[in-house]
Design a protein around this motif. Structure first.
Motif, PDB file in Angstrom:
ATOM      1  N   MET A   1      10.553   4.300  -6.063  1.00 34.29           N
ATOM      2  CA  MET A   1       9.420   3.859  -6.825  1.00 34.29           C
ATOM      3  C   MET A   1       8.321   3.443  -5.856  1.00 34.29           C
ATOM      4  SD  MET A   1      10.985   1.744  -9.995  1.00 34.29           S
ATOM      5  CE  MET A   1      10.342   2.596 -11.384  1.00 34.29           C
ATOM      6  N   LEU A   2       7.131   3.392  -6.387  1.00 38.07           N
ATOM      7  CA  LEU A   2       5.960   3.093  -5.574  1.00 38.07           C
ATOM      8  C   LEU A   2       5.003   2.211  -6.362  1.00 38.07           C
ATOM      9  CD1 LEU A   2       4.398   3.980  -2.916  1.00 38.07           C
ATOM     10  CD2 LEU A   2       3.369   5.742  -4.345  1.00 38.07           C
ATOM     11  N   THR A   3       4.625   1.096  -5.772  1.00 40.63           N
ATOM     12  CA  THR A   3       3.609   0.249  -6.408  1.00 40.63           C
ATOM     13  C   THR A   3       2.235   0.858  -6.115  1.00 40.63           C
ATOM     14  OG1 THR A   3       3.460  -1.184  -4.468  1.00 40.63           O
ATOM     15  CG2 THR A   3       4.991  -1.873  -6.221  1.00 40.63           C
ATOM     16  N   PRO A   4       1.218   0.465  -6.863  1.00 41.90           N
ATOM     17  CA  PRO A   4      -0.118   1.017  -6.622  1.00 41.90           C
ATOM     18  C   PRO A   4      -0.724   0.489  -5.327  1.00 41.90           C
ATOM     19  CG  PRO A   4      -0.235  -0.701  -8.280  1.00 41.90           C
ATOM     20  CD  PRO A   4       1.230  -0.480  -7.982  1.00 41.90           C
ATOM     21  N   ALA A   5      -1.687   1.223  -4.828  1.00 39.18           N
ATOM     22  CA  ALA A   5      -2.443   0.766  -3.657  1.00 39.18           C
ATOM     23  C   ALA A   5      -3.384  -0.354  -4.080  1.00 39.18           C
ATOM     24  CB  ALA A   5      -3.241   1.924  -3.079  1.00 39.18           C
ATOM     25  N   ALA A   6      -3.631  -1.252  -3.150  1.00 32.12           N
ATOM     26  CA  ALA A   6      -4.527  -2.386  -3.421  1.00 32.12           C
ATOM     27  C   ALA A   6      -5.965  -1.904  -3.574  1.00 32.12           C
ATOM     28  CB  ALA A   6      -4.446  -3.404  -2.287  1.00 32.12           C
ATOM     29  N   ARG A   7      -6.705  -2.632  -4.362  1.00 35.19           N
ATOM     30  CA  ARG A   7      -8.146  -2.427  -4.456  1.00 35.19           C
ATOM     31  C   ARG A   7      -8.807  -3.372  -3.460  1.00 35.19           C
ATOM     32  NH1 ARG A   7     -10.329  -3.131 -10.132  1.00 35.19           N
ATOM     33  NH2 ARG A   7     -12.040  -1.939  -9.296  1.00 35.19           N
ATOM     34  N   THR A  19      -5.147  -7.380  -7.209  1.00 39.36           N
ATOM     35  CA  THR A  19      -5.651  -6.941  -8.509  1.00 39.36           C
ATOM     36  C   THR A  19      -4.579  -6.253  -9.351  1.00 39.36           C
ATOM     37  OG1 THR A  19      -6.435  -4.860  -7.562  1.00 39.36           O
ATOM     38  CG2 THR A  19      -8.018  -6.679  -7.669  1.00 39.36           C
ATOM     39  N   HIS A  20      -3.413  -6.017  -8.769  1.00 42.46           N
ATOM     40  CA  HIS A  20      -2.331  -5.329  -9.491  1.00 42.46           C
ATOM     41  C   HIS A  20      -1.076  -6.198  -9.560  1.00 42.46           C
ATOM     42  CE1 HIS A  20      -4.667  -1.692  -9.425  1.00 42.46           C
ATOM     43  NE2 HIS A  20      -4.639  -1.598  -8.111  1.00 42.46           N
ATOM     44  N   GLU A  21      -1.244  -7.493  -9.492  1.00 43.89           N
ATOM     45  CA  GLU A  21      -0.079  -8.386  -9.386  1.00 43.89           C
ATOM     46  C   GLU A  21       0.928  -8.183 -10.516  1.00 43.89           C
ATOM     47  OE1 GLU A  21       0.361 -10.000  -6.608  1.00 43.89           O
ATOM     48  OE2 GLU A  21      -1.626  -9.415  -5.924  1.00 43.89           O
ATOM     49  N   VAL A  22       0.454  -8.124 -11.751  1.00 41.62           N
ATOM     50  CA  VAL A  22       1.375  -8.000 -12.897  1.00 41.62           C
ATOM     51  C   VAL A  22       2.077  -6.652 -12.867  1.00 41.62           C
ATOM     52  CG1 VAL A  22       1.515  -7.890 -15.423  1.00 41.62           C
ATOM     53  CG2 VAL A  22       0.091  -9.633 -14.322  1.00 41.62           C
ATOM     54  N   TYR A  23       1.313  -5.599 -12.698  1.00 44.71           N
ATOM     55  CA  TYR A  23       1.899  -4.257 -12.686  1.00 44.71           C
ATOM     56  C   TYR A  23       2.879  -4.100 -11.521  1.00 44.71           C
ATOM     57  CZ  TYR A  23       2.429   0.777 -12.555  1.00 44.71           C
ATOM     58  OH  TYR A  23       2.959   2.038 -12.534  1.00 44.71           O
ATOM     59  N   SER A  24       2.479  -4.531 -10.333  1.00 44.72           N
ATOM     60  CA  SER A  24       3.357  -4.399  -9.168  1.00 44.72           C
ATOM     61  C   SER A  24       4.648  -5.191  -9.352  1.00 44.72           C
ATOM     62  CB  SER A  24       2.637  -4.845  -7.889  1.00 44.72           C
ATOM     63  OG  SER A  24       1.601  -3.934  -7.590  1.00 44.72           O
ATOM     64  N   ALA A  25       4.557  -6.356  -9.964  1.00 49.03           N
ATOM     65  CA  ALA A  25       5.764  -7.156 -10.226  1.00 49.03           C
ATOM     66  C   ALA A  25       6.716  -6.422 -11.163  1.00 49.03           C
ATOM     67  CB  ALA A  25       5.380  -8.516 -10.807  1.00 49.03           C
ATOM     68  N   ILE A  26       6.162  -5.740 -12.149  1.00 54.29           N
ATOM     69  CA  ILE A  26       6.989  -4.963 -13.081  1.00 54.29           C
ATOM     70  C   ILE A  26       7.691  -3.830 -12.336  1.00 54.29           C
ATOM     71  CG2 ILE A  26       6.905  -3.386 -15.066  1.00 54.29           C
ATOM     72  CD1 ILE A  26       4.580  -5.192 -16.132  1.00 54.29           C
ATOM     73  N   ILE A  39       8.880   1.508  -2.358  1.00 51.77           N
ATOM     74  CA  ILE A  39       7.847   1.405  -1.335  1.00 51.77           C
ATOM     75  C   ILE A  39       6.762   0.531  -1.934  1.00 51.77           C
ATOM     76  CG2 ILE A  39       6.129   2.628   0.048  1.00 51.77           C
ATOM     77  CD1 ILE A  39       8.036   5.080  -0.067  1.00 51.77           C
ATOM     78  N   ASP A  40       6.549  -0.625  -1.336  1.00 48.43           N
ATOM     79  CA  ASP A  40       5.581  -1.581  -1.888  1.00 48.43           C
ATOM     80  C   ASP A  40       4.207  -1.334  -1.271  1.00 48.43           C
ATOM     81  OD1 ASP A  40       4.247  -3.713  -3.032  1.00 48.43           O
ATOM     82  OD2 ASP A  40       5.984  -5.043  -2.863  1.00 48.43           O
ATOM     83  N   LEU A  41       3.567  -0.296  -1.770  1.00 52.32           N
ATOM     84  CA  LEU A  41       2.243   0.076  -1.281  1.00 52.32           C
ATOM     85  C   LEU A  41       1.224  -1.021  -1.554  1.00 52.32           C
ATOM     86  CD1 LEU A  41       0.501   2.250   0.058  1.00 52.32           C
ATOM     87  CD2 LEU A  41       0.192   3.283  -2.214  1.00 52.32           C
ATOM     88  N   ASP A  42       1.401  -1.765  -2.641  1.00 49.81           N
ATOM     89  CA  ASP A  42       0.488  -2.861  -2.955  1.00 49.81           C
ATOM     90  C   ASP A  42       0.477  -3.884  -1.819  1.00 49.81           C
ATOM     91  OD1 ASP A  42      -1.318  -4.484  -4.355  1.00 49.81           O
ATOM     92  OD2 ASP A  42       0.234  -5.390  -5.586  1.00 49.81           O
ATOM     93  N   ARG A  43       1.642  -4.385  -1.460  1.00 50.23           N
ATOM     94  CA  ARG A  43       1.709  -5.407  -0.399  1.00 50.23           C
ATOM     95  C   ARG A  43       1.270  -4.855   0.955  1.00 50.23           C
ATOM     96  NH1 ARG A  43       7.245  -8.203  -2.364  1.00 50.23           N
ATOM     97  NH2 ARG A  43       6.308  -9.607  -3.869  1.00 50.23           N
ATOM     98  N   ILE A  93       1.261   4.711   5.171  1.00 44.30           N
ATOM     99  CA  ILE A  93       2.101   3.614   4.673  1.00 44.30           C
ATOM    100  C   ILE A  93       3.277   4.181   3.878  1.00 44.30           C
ATOM    101  CG2 ILE A  93       2.194   1.657   3.062  1.00 44.30           C
ATOM    102  CD1 ILE A  93      -0.747   1.046   3.919  1.00 44.30           C
ATOM    103  N   VAL A  94       3.001   5.158   3.021  1.00 45.53           N
ATOM    104  CA  VAL A  94       4.066   5.760   2.220  1.00 45.53           C
ATOM    105  C   VAL A  94       5.079   6.471   3.125  1.00 45.53           C
ATOM    106  CG1 VAL A  94       4.602   7.498   0.450  1.00 45.53           C
ATOM    107  CG2 VAL A  94       2.658   5.939   0.137  1.00 45.53           C
TER     108      VAL A  94
END
Length: 120
Positions: A1-7, A19-26, A39-43, A93-94
Protein backbone atom coordinates in the motif's frame (compact mmCIF):
# COMPACT_ATOMS: atom_id res chain seq x y z
CA UNK A 1 0.00 0.00 0.00
CA UNK A 2 1.03 3.58 -0.52
CA UNK A 3 -0.03 6.73 1.28
CA UNK A 4 -0.43 9.92 -0.77
CA UNK A 5 2.38 12.36 -1.35
CA UNK A 6 2.41 15.45 0.84
CA UNK A 7 1.16 18.77 -0.43
CA UNK A 8 3.28 21.88 0.00
CA UNK A 9 1.71 23.79 2.89
CA UNK A 10 3.79 25.59 5.51
CA UNK A 11 2.63 27.56 8.54
CA UNK A 12 3.95 31.01 9.45
CA UNK A 13 6.89 29.47 11.35
CA UNK A 14 8.08 27.48 8.32
CA UNK A 15 6.79 24.14 9.58
CA UNK A 16 5.14 21.85 7.06
CA UNK A 17 1.45 21.23 7.79
CA UNK A 18 0.11 17.75 7.00
CA UNK A 19 -2.87 17.80 4.65
CA UNK A 20 -3.61 14.06 4.33
CA UNK A 21 -3.46 13.07 8.00
CA UNK A 22 -6.87 11.35 8.14
CA UNK A 23 -6.52 9.53 4.83
CA UNK A 24 -2.93 8.45 5.51
CA UNK A 25 -3.93 7.13 8.94
CA UNK A 26 -6.64 5.02 7.32
CA UNK A 27 -4.15 3.60 4.81
CA UNK A 28 -1.64 2.83 7.58
CA UNK A 29 -4.32 1.10 9.66
CA UNK A 30 -5.58 -0.94 6.71
CA UNK A 31 -2.04 -2.03 5.78
CA UNK A 32 -1.47 -3.19 9.37
CA UNK A 33 -4.83 -5.01 9.51
CA UNK A 34 -4.25 -6.71 6.16
CA UNK A 35 -0.59 -7.39 7.00
CA UNK A 36 0.59 -5.92 3.71
CA UNK A 37 3.69 -3.80 3.11
CA UNK A 38 3.29 -0.04 3.35
CA UNK A 39 5.31 2.70 1.76
CA UNK A 40 4.54 5.84 3.73
CA UNK A 41 5.01 8.40 0.99
CA UNK A 42 3.15 10.98 3.09
CA UNK A 43 5.69 10.92 5.92
CA UNK A 44 8.72 10.58 3.64
CA UNK A 45 7.63 13.39 1.32
CA UNK A 46 6.79 15.58 4.32
CA UNK A 47 10.33 15.04 5.61
CA UNK A 48 11.76 16.01 2.22
CA UNK A 49 9.61 19.14 1.94
CA UNK A 50 10.46 20.19 5.51
CA UNK A 51 14.16 19.71 4.78
CA UNK A 52 13.89 21.89 1.66
CA UNK A 53 11.81 24.51 3.50
CA UNK A 54 9.13 26.92 2.29
CA UNK A 55 11.20 28.39 -0.55
CA UNK A 56 13.35 25.42 -1.54
CA UNK A 57 10.36 23.08 -1.79
CA UNK A 58 8.86 25.24 -4.55
CA UNK A 59 11.38 23.72 -6.96
CA UNK A 60 9.45 20.41 -6.76
CA UNK A 61 6.06 21.88 -7.66
CA UNK A 62 4.52 23.74 -10.57
CA UNK A 63 5.69 27.24 -9.76
CA UNK A 64 5.75 29.07 -13.06
CA UNK A 65 6.44 32.72 -13.71
CA UNK A 66 4.31 34.64 -16.24
CA UNK A 67 5.37 33.71 -19.77
CA UNK A 68 7.32 30.62 -18.65
CA UNK A 69 4.71 28.16 -19.96
CA UNK A 70 2.29 28.48 -22.85
CA UNK A 71 -0.20 26.47 -20.78
CA UNK A 72 -0.13 29.08 -18.00
CA UNK A 73 0.69 32.41 -19.65
CA UNK A 74 -0.12 34.29 -16.42
CA UNK A 75 2.09 31.97 -14.38
CA UNK A 76 1.04 29.46 -11.74
CA UNK A 77 1.65 28.68 -8.08
CA UNK A 78 0.55 25.09 -7.51
CA UNK A 79 1.28 23.42 -4.17
CA UNK A 80 -0.30 20.11 -5.16
CA UNK A 81 1.06 19.00 -8.51
CA UNK A 82 4.70 18.12 -8.97
CA UNK A 83 6.88 19.25 -11.81
CA UNK A 84 9.31 16.81 -13.42
CA UNK A 85 11.90 17.14 -10.64
CA UNK A 86 9.26 16.68 -7.93
CA UNK A 87 7.83 13.61 -9.65
CA UNK A 88 11.31 12.10 -9.84
CA UNK A 89 11.89 12.78 -6.13
CA UNK A 90 8.58 11.08 -5.24
CA UNK A 91 9.50 8.12 -7.46
CA UNK A 92 12.87 7.86 -5.67
CA UNK A 93 11.04 7.65 -2.32
CA UNK A 94 8.77 4.89 -3.64
CA UNK A 95 11.71 2.97 -5.11
CA UNK A 96 13.61 3.23 -1.82
CA UNK A 97 10.53 1.84 -0.06
CA UNK A 98 10.27 -1.07 -2.49
CA UNK A 99 13.93 -1.90 -1.93
CA UNK A 100 13.82 -1.58 1.87
CA UNK A 101 10.69 -3.74 2.10
CA UNK A 102 12.37 -6.34 -0.14
CA UNK A 103 9.26 -6.68 -2.26
CA UNK A 104 9.18 -9.10 -5.16
CA UNK A 105 9.39 -6.09 -7.46
CA UNK A 106 12.98 -5.35 -6.49
CA UNK A 107 14.64 -7.52 -9.19
CA UNK A 108 12.54 -5.76 -11.84
CA UNK A 109 13.66 -2.23 -10.98
CA UNK A 110 15.79 -0.93 -13.80
CA UNK A 111 18.81 1.09 -12.84
CA UNK A 112 18.92 4.40 -14.62
CA UNK A 113 20.79 7.65 -14.52
CA UNK A 114 17.74 9.66 -15.52
CA UNK A 115 18.11 13.31 -14.67
CA UNK A 116 15.29 15.82 -14.94
CA UNK A 117 15.27 17.80 -18.15
CA UNK A 118 13.97 20.83 -16.36
CA UNK A 119 15.38 21.95 -13.04
CA UNK A 120 15.05 25.40 -11.56
Amino acid sequence: MLTPAARRKFDTTGTLVGTHEVYSAIVRKLAAEQKVPLIDLDRESQALLQKLGPEGSKKLFNYLTPGESINYPEGRADDTHFNELGALKMAEIVLAGIRSLKLGLTPHIAHSNVKPLYEK
